[in-house]
Design a protein around this motif. Structure first.
Motif, short mmCIF file in Angstrom:
data_model
loop_
_atom_site.label_atom_id
_atom_site.label_comp_id
_atom_site.label_asym_id
_atom_site.label_seq_id
_atom_site.Cartn_x
_atom_site.Cartn_y
_atom_site.Cartn_z
N GLU A 85 -66.16 -79.78 -67.78
CA GLU A 85 -67.37 -79.07 -68.32
C GLU A 85 -67.14 -78.26 -69.32
N SER A 86 -65.95 -77.49 -69.32
CA SER A 86 -65.70 -76.78 -70.79
C SER A 86 -65.24 -77.81 -71.80
N THR A 87 -64.62 -78.69 -71.60
CA THR A 87 -64.25 -79.77 -72.60
C THR A 87 -65.63 -80.40 -73.24
N SER A 88 -66.54 -80.65 -72.53
CA SER A 88 -67.65 -81.19 -73.00
C SER A 88 -68.45 -79.98 -73.98
N ALA A 89 -68.29 -78.58 -73.45
CA ALA A 89 -69.02 -77.56 -73.87
C ALA A 89 -68.45 -77.44 -75.60
N TYR A 90 -67.03 -77.45 -75.45
CA TYR A 90 -66.21 -77.19 -76.58
C TYR A 90 -66.40 -78.29 -77.62
N GLU A 91 -66.56 -79.79 -77.18
CA GLU A 91 -66.84 -80.88 -77.94
C GLU A 91 -68.27 -80.98 -78.49
N ALA A 92 -69.23 -80.40 -77.72
CA ALA A 92 -70.59 -80.53 -78.29
C ALA A 92 -70.97 -79.11 -79.12
N TYR A 93 -70.44 -78.24 -78.86
CA TYR A 93 -70.69 -76.84 -79.46
C TYR A 93 -69.66 -75.99 -80.41
N TYR A 94 -68.80 -75.39 -79.23
CA TYR A 94 -67.89 -74.42 -79.65
C TYR A 94 -66.96 -74.81 -80.54
N TRP A 95 -66.54 -76.07 -80.69
CA TRP A 95 -65.53 -76.24 -81.97
C TRP A 95 -66.06 -75.75 -83.47
N GLN A 96 -67.42 -75.85 -83.50
CA GLN A 96 -67.95 -75.20 -84.61
C GLN A 96 -67.73 -73.65 -84.62
N HIS A 97 -67.54 -73.01 -83.71
CA HIS A 97 -67.49 -71.51 -83.59
C HIS A 97 -65.79 -70.98 -83.18
N ALA B 206 -59.47 -71.45 -85.13
CA ALA B 206 -59.05 -72.45 -85.91
C ALA B 206 -59.57 -72.47 -87.44
N LYS B 207 -60.82 -71.76 -87.64
CA LYS B 207 -61.27 -71.18 -88.98
C LYS B 207 -60.33 -70.45 -89.44
N LEU B 208 -59.73 -69.44 -89.02
CA LEU B 208 -58.81 -68.55 -89.50
C LEU B 208 -57.43 -69.09 -89.89
N ALA B 209 -56.73 -69.89 -88.98
CA ALA B 209 -55.83 -70.87 -89.12
C ALA B 209 -55.77 -71.72 -90.45
N HIS B 210 -56.93 -72.32 -90.78
CA HIS B 210 -57.02 -73.02 -92.01
C HIS B 210 -56.93 -72.24 -93.03
N ARG B 211 -57.33 -70.84 -92.95
CA ARG B 211 -57.36 -70.08 -94.25
C ARG B 211 -55.64 -69.50 -94.52
N LEU B 212 -55.11 -69.33 -93.28
CA LEU B 212 -53.55 -68.85 -93.31
C LEU B 212 -52.68 -69.88 -93.77
N GLY B 213 -52.95 -71.04 -93.47
CA GLY B 213 -52.11 -72.12 -94.16
C GLY B 213 -51.93 -73.44 -93.07
N VAL B 214 -52.42 -74.44 -93.66
CA VAL B 214 -52.43 -75.75 -92.60
C VAL B 214 -50.63 -76.20 -92.57
N GLY B 215 -50.33 -76.69 -91.22
CA GLY B 215 -48.87 -76.90 -90.98
C GLY B 215 -48.02 -75.33 -90.98
N GLN B 216 -48.67 -74.49 -90.83
CA GLN B 216 -47.92 -73.32 -90.41
C GLN B 216 -48.33 -72.83 -89.31
N VAL B 217 -47.36 -72.16 -88.40
CA VAL B 217 -47.56 -71.51 -87.06
C VAL B 217 -48.01 -70.07 -87.67
N HIS B 218 -49.03 -69.83 -86.69
CA HIS B 218 -49.65 -68.37 -86.75
C HIS B 218 -49.94 -67.82 -85.35
N GLY B 219 -49.78 -66.65 -84.99
CA GLY B 219 -50.24 -65.95 -83.79
C GLY B 219 -51.51 -65.35 -83.97
N SER B 220 -52.10 -65.28 -82.88
CA SER B 220 -53.62 -64.69 -82.82
C SER B 220 -53.89 -63.13 -83.41
N ALA B 221 -52.74 -62.58 -83.42
CA ALA B 221 -52.63 -61.33 -83.81
C ALA B 221 -52.77 -61.25 -85.43
N GLU B 222 -52.22 -62.29 -86.32
CA GLU B 222 -52.56 -62.67 -87.76
C GLU B 222 -53.85 -63.27 -87.76
#
Length: 381
Positions: free
Chosen positions: A61-73, A77-93
């Motif tokens: 159920e959660s997989t379907s919900a993520y793939e249908a809607y929550y991936w856009q929110h 993921a959005k902030l990780a794109h800004r911090l740098g692709v290919g670099q490991v980041h923690g949620s605190a960053e």
């Protein structure tokens, strides 16, 4: 990296070959890196997302919900794109906890699944595509206090993960191309066979199996208890070898297409076209083989209008081409159409010029390869 973590690298390449291995592998990654509750691996493109390991917190159920809607929110993921692709980041960053708790992504998706802390990275894949790796902890587990070490360990893992996912993507594309090719071949009314120099059948499409029956390799004039090869058909073996090309001393014979007729007991002769086959890749790349196209004379002929449009033939030329494709000889075409043999030969030379061929075998092979059979018959030999 620990011995346990290094052992996971080999399993990444195993998972590249088998999607069924990803869920358990990601579960073990969670345990190996920071004692997390779960690990998610998401393939994301401009048009959608796919959760590669639906397990643990991410049920159906959660997989379907993520793939249908929550991936856009997905705020991580959005902030990780800004911090740098290919670099490991923690949620605190990424975002402060209080700000994270105010997002729709947390309220409606993360909180019900007890996903609070994350460390991970965005990996570039093909243009417009990326892979998201997230190692999660529940809120009660606390943040990744050892995040510098875990971050370094995950960073060492990323090149291997990216290669494994690239291998998976290439194999999936290759598999799709093969499935498409097989579906297209099975849709043809023409029987398509791939034979090696010993006349072993390497491939047969649906029409070939329907025409020759389930005992395909023994169906052409071979005794029931005989060899499962077409060894009693020397003319076919010679045609296959000519199509493959042979080496004699320092001279190499160029591959040549040819056409022949196969006698059948109590039935009209079967028309065969044997053409060179040189696959650019795949399991038969280094195994010399030839393409054999077989068409039942009782089957509907290739439509004359299709031949006219494909090769810019006149109607008279298209009738000759159609009859040749059905296995008719020049003298029989002349008799059935009420013209002289010389006239048929003149038409044939014009057809050669327009199709870029020089022999009847090449011409018939080209017609079978490019013209789609229709039910309507303009000429019956």
């Amino acid at each position: 990296m620990t011995t346990q973590q290094e052992a996971l690298i080999a399993r990444l390449y195993d998972a590249a070959l088998d999607d069924a291995l990803w869920p358990q592998l990601c579960h073990d990654l969670a345990a190996a890196f920071g004692g997390a509750s779960d690990t998610s691996l998401i393939l994301q493109s401009d048009s959608g997302a796919q959760l590669l390991n639906p397990s643990g917190h991410f049920g159906k159920e959660s997989t379907s919900a993520y793939e249908a809607y929550y991936w856009q929110h997905d705020i991580w993921a959005k902030l990780a794109h800004r911090l740098g692709v290919g670099q490991v980041h923690g949620s605190a960053e990424h975002i402060r906890p209080r700000d994270f708790e105010r997002t729709e992504f947390y309220a409606d998706f993360c909180r019900p699944h007890d996903l609070y802390h994350v460390i991970g990275a965005i990996l570039p894949m093909a243009p417009g595509e990326a892979a998201l790796l997230g190692v999660h902890r529940q809120q009660a587990q606390g943040p990744f206090e050892d995040s510098p070490l875990v971050q370094a360990q995950l960073q060492s893992l990323l090149p291997h993960l990216q290669r494994a996912l690239s291998i998976r993507a290439r194999l999936a594309q290759s598999d799709m191309q093969e499935r498409t090719t097989r579906a297209a071949l099975d849709a043809l009314d023409t029987a398509v066979l791939l034979l090696d120099a010993q006349l072993d059948v390497l491939y047969a499409n649906a029409s070939a199996l329907a025409l020759f029956g389930p005992g395909l390799e023994r169906s052409l004039h071979c005794p029931g208890s005989g060899s499962p090869r077409w060894c009693v058909l020397p003319q076919l073996q010679q045609a296959v070898r000519q199509a493959i090309g042979s080496s004699q001393g320092k001279r190499v014979a160029a591959p040549v297409a040819s056409a022949l007729r196969l006698p059948r007991q109590g039935m009209p002769e079967l028309c065969l076209t044997v053409a060179p086959f040189q696959p650019p890749q795949g399991p038969f790349r280094r195994r010399p083989c030839a393409l054999v196209l077989a068409r039942d004379p009782q089957a509907p002929a290739i439509a004359v209008p299709a031949l006219q449009q494909l090769f810019d033939l006149t109607r008279a030329e298209a009738l000759v081409a159609q009859a040749l494709a059905q296995g008719a000889a020049i003298d029989r075409i002349a008799a059935n159409t009420g013209v002289s043999i010389n006239t048929v030969r003149t038409h044939l030379h014009h057809i050669y010029d327009k199709t870029g061929t020089a022999r009847q075998g090449e011409l018939i092979a080209k017609i079978h390869q490019r013209a789609r059979p229709f039910t309507r018959t303009e000429y019956s030999p």
